[in-house]
Design an enzyme around this catalytic site. Structure first.
Site, PDB file in Angstrom:
ATOM      1  N   TYR A 141       0.980  -1.140   0.090  1.00 11.96           N
ATOM      2  CA  TYR A 141       0.002  -0.007  -0.060  1.00 11.96           C
ATOM      3  C   TYR A 141       0.861   1.181  -0.049  1.00 11.96           C
ATOM      4  O   TYR A 141       0.900   2.280  -0.802  1.00 11.96           O
ATOM      5  CB  TYR A 141      -0.974   0.025   1.370  1.00 11.96           C
ATOM      6  N   ARG A 185       2.070   8.701  13.201  1.00  9.85           N
ATOM      7  CA  ARG A 185       1.865   9.955  13.710  1.00  9.85           C
ATOM      8  C   ARG A 185       0.292  10.234  13.762  1.00  9.85           C
ATOM      9  O   ARG A 185      -0.131  10.741  14.587  1.00  9.85           O
ATOM     10  CB  ARG A 185       2.467  11.054  12.910  1.00  9.85           C
ATOM     11  N   ARG A 198     -10.408   4.834   8.202  1.00  9.35           N
ATOM     12  CA  ARG A 198      -9.463   3.753   7.120  1.00  9.35           C
ATOM     13  C   ARG A 198      -7.949   3.701   7.836  1.00  9.35           C
ATOM     14  O   ARG A 198      -7.588   4.607   7.906  1.00  9.35           O
ATOM     15  CB  ARG A 198      -9.315   4.268   5.755  1.00  9.35           C
ATOM     16  N   PHE A 258      15.233  19.808  -1.170  1.00  8.76           N
ATOM     17  CA  PHE A 258      13.892  19.270  -1.538  1.00  8.76           C
ATOM     18  C   PHE A 258      13.571  18.191  -1.048  1.00  8.76           C
ATOM     19  O   PHE A 258      12.703  17.749  -0.430  1.00  8.76           O
ATOM     20  CB  PHE A 258      13.793  19.683  -2.920  1.00  8.76           C
TER      21      PHE A 258
HETATM   22  C1  LIG Z   1       2.577  10.722   0.570  1.00  9.90           C
HETATM   23  C2  LIG Z   1       3.813  11.578   0.321  1.00  9.90           C
HETATM   24  C3  LIG Z   1       4.761  11.393   1.736  1.00  9.90           C
HETATM   25  C4  LIG Z   1       4.574  11.109  -0.763  1.00  9.90           C
HETATM   26  C5  LIG Z   1       3.321  13.028   0.590  1.00  9.90           C
HETATM   27  N1  LIG Z   1       4.365  13.898   0.328  1.00  9.90           N
HETATM   28  C6  LIG Z   1       4.909  14.539   1.461  1.00  9.90           C
HETATM   29  O1  LIG Z   1       4.802  14.115   2.346  1.00  9.90           O
HETATM   30  C7  LIG Z   1       5.926  15.951   0.901  1.00  9.90           C
HETATM   31  C8  LIG Z   1       6.010  16.514   2.082  1.00  9.90           C
HETATM   32  C9  LIG Z   1       4.789  17.278   2.470  1.00  9.90           C
HETATM   33  O2  LIG Z   1       3.963  17.491   1.645  1.00  9.90           O
HETATM   34  N2  LIG Z   1       4.584  17.114   3.809  1.00  9.90           N
HETATM   35  C10 LIG Z   1       3.336  18.036   4.491  1.00  9.90           C
HETATM   36  C11 LIG Z   1       3.284  17.685   5.916  1.00  9.90           C
HETATM   37  C12 LIG Z   1       2.684  16.602   6.085  1.00  9.90           C
HETATM   38  O3  LIG Z   1       1.911  15.850   5.071  1.00  9.90           O
HETATM   39  O4  LIG Z   1       2.636  15.951   7.075  1.00  9.90           O
HETATM   40  C13 LIG Z   1       3.372  19.524   4.370  1.00  9.90           C
HETATM   41  O5  LIG Z   1       2.375  20.034   4.293  1.00  9.90           O
HETATM   42  O6  LIG Z   1       4.597  20.063   4.408  1.00  9.90           O
HETATM   43  O7  LIG Z   1       7.107  15.286   0.706  1.00  9.90           O
HETATM   44  C14 LIG Z   1       7.133  14.230  -0.524  1.00  9.90           C
HETATM   45  C15 LIG Z   1       8.527  14.156  -1.010  1.00  9.90           C
HETATM   46  C16 LIG Z   1       9.381  15.394  -1.134  1.00  9.90           C
HETATM   47  C17 LIG Z   1      10.919  15.353  -1.621  1.00  9.90           C
HETATM   48  C18 LIG Z   1      11.183  14.011  -2.019  1.00  9.90           C
HETATM   49  C19 LIG Z   1      10.144  12.941  -1.898  1.00  9.90           C
HETATM   50  C20 LIG Z   1      10.895  11.718  -2.220  1.00  9.90           C
HETATM   51  C21 LIG Z   1      10.047  10.432  -2.227  1.00  9.90           C
HETATM   52  C22 LIG Z   1       8.715  10.432  -1.815  1.00  9.90           C
HETATM   53  C23 LIG Z   1       8.412  11.802  -1.363  1.00  9.90           C
HETATM   54  C24 LIG Z   1       9.100  12.836  -1.660  1.00  9.90           C
HETATM   55  C25 LIG Z   1       6.117  14.450  -1.621  1.00  9.90           C
HETATM   56  C26 LIG Z   1       6.459  14.838  -2.754  1.00  9.90           C
HETATM   57  C27 LIG Z   1       5.505  14.787  -3.638  1.00  9.90           C
HETATM   58 CL1  LIG Z   1       5.706  15.251  -5.352  1.00  9.90          CL
HETATM   59  C28 LIG Z   1       4.143  14.520  -3.458  1.00  9.90           C
HETATM   60  C29 LIG Z   1       3.655  14.281  -1.985  1.00  9.90           C
HETATM   61  C30 LIG Z   1       4.622  14.114  -1.093  1.00  9.90           C
END
Ligand SMILES: CC(C)(C)CN1C(=O)[C@@H](CC(=O)N[C@@H](CC(=O)O)C(=O)O)O[C@H](c2cccc3ccccc23)c2cc(Cl)ccc21
Length: 344
Positions: A141, A185, A198, A258
């Site tokens: 998942y 968390r 869920r 990033f």
């Molecule tokens: C599910 C997830 C962890 C992939 C979500 N995800 C991330 O969590 C964001 C950060 C974020 O959105 N944090 C939230 C706080 C929170 O959700 O707790 C914020 O508001 O700052 O970062 C990731 C992310 C950033 C950089 C490199 C990555 C490499 C692999 C996978 C994910 C990567 C992310 C990059 C992209 Cl392009 C799309 C989504 C994400």
């Protein structure tokens, strides 16, 4: 800062990004313009998928086809999401800005985003009707909703010419480290979801400690709750070494920051959550001051190693030998500490 000629659709995407994730919007500004637009669109497309997956007011026989067709929807600015029950979130009403900006991206970026969206949509559809039972289901998942994001980002970084292509395995681990931290968390927030929670905590783990996942909210169950929590955190720590390896291979400073900032937030969150009953009483968020410090002070692998080292030491100090997972936790943390010492 030099700006590309203003394009209302692209500007809307950045405004939307500001709304859905302020800290992410800050970090993304550090990327170069072409890659920044691709990552901004990628983030919003994924957010669109996530919004559909999470919306419990959409009936299954409507939701599954939307998830599976989303990789085609992003090519269609005329697409509007119409769901009778509720006025839909801004993101979906205004999604045509995202698809228009998507269509203006370089085709090499479009191909990555479309492929990942298709694989993620199919994976989400599978888990709409499947529970996360085993640790294998849990990893599968998390691969679909987060591992694929890492794989997609690695391909976007490579397509931009700024980075070598990282392996799918290391890219996957980057996503799993973040997603498993979020799942741990957000226990209380998720279990109190209306109408139906869920949950993604695998029964193979929590079933060792209680008959019902919801029992961990009870005051009198705090010892088994902590044992389960520490087991979950120990499982998440397995991805830390891959995360360090992935980041140490990055060449571009902006791409490094990033990627590094969310990973450091994750190790800080795991250290804060470890053996902390507050996870079952509220949401454990690291203090804004600490988060701001992390954003400002992370610019090199040396910073990442020293931060991972400090939070791993913090976590070690909390390990209770009586805890059922303690020897495995110690092994994983020792692994992280020696990796940081050897390279830091
Ligand atoms: C599910 C997830 C962890 C992939 C979500 N995800 C991330 O969590 C964001 C950060 C974020 O959105 N944090 C939230 C706080 C929170 O959700 O707790 C914020 O508001 O700052 O970062 C990731 C992310 C950033 C950089 C490199 C990555 C490499 C692999 C996978 C994910 C990567 C992310 C990059 C992209 Cl392009 C799309 C989504 C994400």
């Amino acid at each position: 800062k030099w700006q590309l000629p203003s394009d209302p659709h692209r500007s809307f995407c950045y405004e939307m990004l500001q709304k859905v994730s302020r800290s992410f919007a800050v970090v993304i500004q550090q990327l170069g313009p072409n890659l920044r637009d691709a990552v901004c669109v990628f983030y919003l497309v994924l957010r669109g998928l996530d919004t559909v997956e999470d919306d419990m007011s959409i009936p299954l026989d409507t939701k599954v086809p939307i998830l599976k067709a989303f990789h085609e929807t992003i090519y269609d600015p005329a697409w509007r999401f119409v769901c009778g029950e509720k006025d839909y979130k801004v993101l979906m009403d205004q999604f045509h800005h995202v698809s228009t900006t998507f269509l203006n991206l370089d085709k090499k970026f479009q191909d990555v985003i479309a492929e990942i969206t298709q694989r993620m949509g199919n994976g989400m559809a599978k888990f709409i009707v499947t529970e996360v039972e085993t640790i294998e289901d849990y990893n599968e998942y998390c691969h679909y909703v987060a591992g694929l994001v890492g794989i997609g980002l690695s391909r976007l970084f490579h397509a931009s010419g700024l980075e070598d292509l990282a392996t799918d395995s290391l890219s996957n681990s980057m996503g799993l480290f973040l997603q498993k931290t979020n799942i741990i968390r957000d226990y209380l927030e998720d279990i109190n979801e209306e109408p139906a929670p869920r949950m993604f905590w695998p029964h193979e783990i929590w079933g060792k400690y209680s008959a019902r996942l919801a029992d961990f909210k009870e005051e009198k169950k705090s010892d088994v709750s902590l044992a389960c929590l520490n087991d979950m955190i120990t499982n998440a720590l397995e991805h830390a070494i891959d995360s360090l390896q992935y980041m140490s291979a990055l060449r571009d400073g902006a791409i490094f920051r990033f990627c590094a900032i969310p990973q450091i937030m994750a190790i800080a969150t795991l250290a804060a959550c470890y053996n902390n009953i507050q996870v079952f009483r509220g949401v454990v968020k690291i203090r804004r001051g600490l988060a701001a410090k992390i954003v400002l002070e992370t610019s090199s692998m040396k910073d990442v190693y020293s931060t991972f080292y400090d939070f791993s030491n913090m976590l070690t100090a909390k390990i209770d030998k009586q805890d059922p997972s303690s020897s495995t936790t110690m092994k994983h943390v020792e692994n992280i500490l020696s990796t940081c010492r050897a390279s830091g």
